[in-house]
Design an enzyme around this catalytic site. Structure first.
Site, PDB file in Angstrom:
ATOM      1  N   ASP A  44      11.727   6.601   0.370  1.00 53.11           N
ATOM      2  CA  ASP A  44      11.825   8.038   0.164  1.00 53.11           C
ATOM      3  C   ASP A  44      10.790   8.830   0.945  1.00 53.11           C
ATOM      4  OD1 ASP A  44      13.874   8.866  -1.486  1.00 53.11           O
ATOM      5  OD2 ASP A  44      12.862   8.198  -3.304  1.00 53.11           O
TER       6      ASP A  44
HETATM    7  C1  BGC Z   1       7.046   8.779  -4.270  1.00 53.85           C
HETATM    8  C2  BGC Z   1       8.249   7.902  -4.083  1.00 53.85           C
HETATM    9  C3  BGC Z   1       9.429   8.490  -4.797  1.00 53.85           C
HETATM   10  C4  BGC Z   1       9.632   9.944  -4.368  1.00 53.85           C
HETATM   11  C5  BGC Z   1      10.786  10.616  -5.037  1.00 53.85           C
HETATM   12  C6  BGC Z   1       7.369  10.194  -3.890  1.00 53.85           C
HETATM   13  O1  BGC Z   1       6.275  11.010  -4.129  1.00 53.85           O
HETATM   14  O2  BGC Z   1       5.986   8.274  -3.510  1.00 53.85           O
HETATM   15  O3  BGC Z   1       7.969   6.598  -4.515  1.00 53.85           O
HETATM   16  O4  BGC Z   1      10.563   7.752  -4.484  1.00 53.85           O
HETATM   17  O5  BGC Z   1       8.471  10.683  -4.594  1.00 53.85           O
HETATM   18  O6  BGC Z   1      10.558  10.881  -6.359  1.00 53.85           O
HETATM   19  C1  NOJ Z   2      10.728   5.182  -5.936  1.00 51.54           C
HETATM   20  C2  NOJ Z   2      12.109   5.732  -5.955  1.00 51.54           C
HETATM   21  O1  NOJ Z   2      12.562   5.840  -7.290  1.00 51.54           O
HETATM   22  C3  NOJ Z   2      13.046   4.864  -5.144  1.00 51.54           C
HETATM   23  O2  NOJ Z   2      14.318   5.436  -5.093  1.00 51.54           O
HETATM   24  C4  NOJ Z   2      12.511   4.648  -3.756  1.00 51.54           C
HETATM   25  O3  NOJ Z   2      13.373   3.767  -3.085  1.00 51.54           O
HETATM   26  C5  NOJ Z   2      11.100   4.093  -3.795  1.00 51.54           C
HETATM   27  N1  NOJ Z   2      10.263   4.941  -4.582  1.00 51.54           N
HETATM   28  C6  NOJ Z   2      10.492   3.936  -2.398  1.00 51.54           C
HETATM   29  O4  NOJ Z   2      10.210   5.163  -1.833  1.00 51.54           O
END
Ligand code: BGC
Ligand code: NOJ
Length: 807
Positions: free
Chosen positions: A486
């Site tokens: 993400d």
């Molecule tokens: C986090 C991710 C997460 C994303 C969406 C980010 O701040 O580091 O792990 O998937 O937010 O919620």
């Molecule tokens: C947490 C999110 O919930 C997931 O969708 C994502 O793949 C990982 N972070 C990595 O960014």
């Protein structure tokens, strides 16, 4: 250092001190009513939605941490203590917190008084039961008073913690007998209230927080407790609470059982009131019935028994006996338990997810399903259909939906280009588990719009084509907003503090993802298999041609010489290449491309995994990226916003470690495959709990990486796709019992010292008793007969099938 121990017999983790490095929590509830509970009694309850139907308050960044929850005070001749240690903080003579399957028990003692507090949510019932047994183990008669307290949340947890000009006016309660009713907003648009009861005659009560605490006190020393007098207060506005006072004289050896219930009641409009609405007296009947039923000793015993049976059934579907206790307890108990928690909670409510933020993620929910489909296939089926309904005709999808409405959540956006392929992954997993192809014919709308319903199969086709319709200059998939990572935001150039990288304005570019290419090869092949089963042979052939093209594109443009590239950015520059200063190598494409079989025959796979081990792996796991980004890169997005070694910027992001491990099994490297599993596996690192800090019985999202200031320190426990993926890895690839469309494939890949083991696997209604041993004569025997290959076909429901594996 350890702070407790596993009691595998009882399926419990027993915590021996309140002074764990962080609150170590458990989850109560299995259907609609849930509670989070820490080893000091903290946490909160909600009905279905942790944001909109919050029953009790919780302050996330409270000081000290973890204040509130289920509060009990015992006053024994001036010594005031809590059976859960908090809130009173009085040192206890004995303390144990036993987190089990859907329940938590505290066993404590002070000055010859012993307590046992059992907290659980009965199956299918909307309440939490707190049974307190208090015993005078001394040789003197004791006059004891017991005060309970819960602080009510005014339902919407966000509003509750922000809209004080309104909230301080609206709180309403009623008290009748030993039941306290919380009825804020019931006079207007709500048809639900909460209650807090005790099955004893009370010696007083309080419902107004300020009177209960007194002017400058906090929960460790409430005035009502210190002064030994409850105010019998009735809250009007401010902060409503529920507090009971009980007083007993216990002779030596005498014990008393007291049952508190925190319940949730919903009533149809015409039954809301007792008498005219204008009198404002709520209909208490359903609450009284519930309180009477569960405030009964026999019922509580029976419900605890039923809860145990429920977990026996769920966990009895995959049981390993490998001779390695740590492995067995993770496989048989905690990993599966955590998978069910991610099923129930998605990413909403933990001690790190506030319950007010995220809805159900598209990719998260699809992946979670891989870990629980064998336990609750019926509910998995329903979940798949819900997820598919937030897909668009193009195959793209909303990134999240709200569990209460099941509608796509515009706030979380769309255009995460890996999302569609995860739908193929979870549907395939469901059919492989159940053999239920009928799901493919279920009519599912696009974007929940009436009139757009098409068979689920067409959704999968749309998913497959979405990738093909969105290819970039190297014939690799466009990344869109982001793929699984993400935070790798190649189209978002954010210079605005606080702006969300996931939803802010995106530029249009042709940034490409090698990771999605790997996914396409892996899950495209599953789509082709489903086409075959539907009799769409031409479509299957065409799909396989596209998969071949994609593999070739990866080897031609996604190979960096020693490992797989991560992506091409909006300029067409390489991401995750030896040419980069930081961010030379990423774990995700190494895991995913090799899982998909890319470069396995031509040698790239082994090279990639060797590079991964050299550059990303250290004592505590395999890091996401190395070197971590040292400065903010406008063109890479959120990843470079994290300090080196944290989160996506080079922590051990536990979710993708199983991909690396599965990839190692793909090239036959059993030793390293298992090592990758072991490095992050809670039970194996229990004795470094002072470094790891989060619960030693569940996975956390991240472990601080090799470049962080605190390597090995975990964060964000419980709600992570790690649960599902590690279970897939250990159960299907390392122990190697893998559901496929035609049956169970048996392909263990374990280090040499695992030389003899048994697994019981319930599959499509039959029980498979599988025994493994080492031999030069390799093969699989079913009912005494050696089979061709290693797929054990599905047996008849109710059959018990003996399988012998010589590995
Ligand atoms: C986090 C991710 C997460 C994303 C969406 C980010 O701040 O580091 O792990 O998937 O937010 O919620
Ligand atoms: C947490 C999110 O919930 C997931 O969708 C994502 O793949 C990982 N972070 C990595 O960014």
């Amino acid at each position: 250092m350890k702070y407790g121990f596993f009691d595998d017999e009882k399926r419990e983790y027993v915590i021996e001190t309140p002074f764990t490095p962080l609150p170590w929590i458990n989850y109560l509830g299995s259907q609609e009513f849930f509670g989070l509970i820490s080893n000091t009694g903290g946490g909160y309850c909600f009905y279905r939605d942790a944001k909109l139907r919050r029953l009790t308050r919780f302050r996330y960044n409270c000081v000290p941490r973890d204040t509130g929850g289920r509060m009990f005070y015992i006053n024994d001749n001036g010594t005031i203590w809590s059976p859960t240690f908090l809130p009173s903080k009085t040192p206890l003579d004995s303390y144990r917190c036993r987190h089990g399957m859907g329940y938590t028990i505290f066993e404590s003692g002070k000055n010859g008084v012993e307590t046992q507090l059992t907290c659980f949510v009965p199956l299918d019932v909307n309440c939490e039961v707190n049974r307190l047994v208090i015993k005078n183990s001394s040789d003197m008669t004791k006059d004891l008073s017991i005060v309970s307290a819960v602080e009510f949340c005014l339902w919407n947890a966000v509003d509750d913690s922000t809209n004080f000009q309104r909230n301080y006016n609206i709180g309403e309660v009623e008290v009748e007998g030993s039941v306290i009713y919380h009825k804020t907003e019931y006079r207007e648009r709500r048809n639900h209230y909460a209650f807090y009861s005790v099955n004893q005659k009370t010696a007083g009560f309080d419902t107004d927080l300020d009177s209960f605490l007194g002017r400058f006190n906090s929960y460790d020393t409430p005035q009502a407790v210190i002064n030994g007098r409850s105010g019998n207060t009735v809250a009007h506005g401010w902060s409503p609470i529920g507090s009971h006072r009980l007083e007993y004289t216990l002779s030596p050896g005498e014990e008393k059982e007291i049952i508190f219930i925190l319940g949730y009641i919903e009533l149809p409009g015409n039954e809301k009131w007792e008498g005219p609405a204008a009198n404002g007296v709520i209909n208490k009947k359903p609450a009284q019935e519930l309180a009477a039923k569960y405030g009964n000793s026999e019922t509580v015993k029976k419900e605890l028994g039923d809860l145990a049976l429920y977990w026996n059934d769920l966990l009895g579907r995959y049981e390993a006996d490998t001779g390695d206790k740590k492995l067995d307890r993770m496989v048989n108990i905690w990993n599966q338990y955590q998978c069910m928690t991610t099923f129930n909670m998605s990413r909403s409510a933990s001690y790190y997810e506030s319950g007010t933020g995220r809805g159900m993620g598209f990719r998260d929910s699809c992946q979670d399903l891989l870990g629980f489909v064998h336990m609750v296939p019926g509910r998995a089926r329903e979940r798949i259909l819900d997820i598919a309904a937030i897909q668009f005709k193009s195959g793209g999808a909303w990134h999240q939906y709200q569990p209460l409405t099941k509608r796509g959540n515009a706030d979380a956006g769309m255009g995460f280009n890996d999302d569609p392929l995860w739908l193929i992954a979870c549907t395939y997993a469901y059919i492989a588990e159940t053999g239920d192809y009928s799901i493919l014919d279920e009519l599912v709308p696009f974007d929940n719009k009436e009139g757009t319903e098409r068979p689920l199969f067409e959704h999968l086709r749309a998913s497959f084509n979405y990738t093909l319709n969105n290819l970039g200059p190297h014939k690799l998939p466009l990344i869109g907003r982001a793929d699984w990572n993400d935070c790798l935001n190649l189209n978002c150039f954010s210079e605005e503090p606080g702006e969300s990288f996931q939803t802010c304005a995106n530029i249009e570019s042709e940034a490409e993802s090698v990771f999605i290419a790997g996914m396409f090869v892996l899950y495209g092949a599953q789509f082709a298999e489903l086409c075959d089963k539907k009799g769409y042979t031409d479509e299957a052939d065409a799909a396989r041609r596209e998969i071949k093209n994609m593999s070739e594109a990866v080897l031609a443009h996604g190979w960096d010489g020693e490992w797989f590239l991560r992506a091409y950015d909006s300029n067409g520059d390489k991401v995750g290449s030896k040419e980069c200063n930081d961010g030379k190598i990423f774990i995700e494409p190494q895991g995913m491309c090799v899982m998909a079989g890319i470069g396995v025959d031509s040698g790239e796979a082994v090279k990639a995994l060797t590079s991964m081990k050299e550059r990303l792996t250290f004592e505590y796991g395999t890091c996401l990226v190395a070197p971590a980004y040292k400065e903010y890169h406008l063109k890479l997005g959120e990843i470079s916003s994290y300090p080196p070694g944290y989160k996506e910027n080079g922590s051990v992001f536990c979710h993708n470690n199983p991909w690396a491990s599965i990839a190692e099994t793909r090239v036959g490297n059993a030793e390293e495959a298992f090592e990758i599993y072991r490095r992050t596996c809670p039970a194996y690192i229990e004795n470094i709990s002072e470094i790891h800090r989060t619960e030693p019985y569940v996975y956390s999202q991240t472990i601080a990486g090799q470049e962080s200031p605190a390597p090995g320190e975990a964060k964000n426990s419980w709600l992570t796709g790690t649960a599902a993926w590690t279970f897939v890895n250990i159960s299907q690839y390392l122990l190697g019992i893998r559901p496929e469309l035609d049956g169970l494939r048996i392909a263990p890949c374990l280090p040499k010292h695992y030389d003899k083991m048994r697994v019981k696997r319930v599959y499509r209604g039959a029980v498979y008793e599988i025994s493994f041993e080492r031999s030069i004569d390799k093969g699989v025997w079913v009912g005494g007969k050696k089979i061709e290959g290693n797929i054990v076909p599905a047996a008849n429901e109710g059959d018990v099938v003996q399988v012998k594996v010589q590995m």
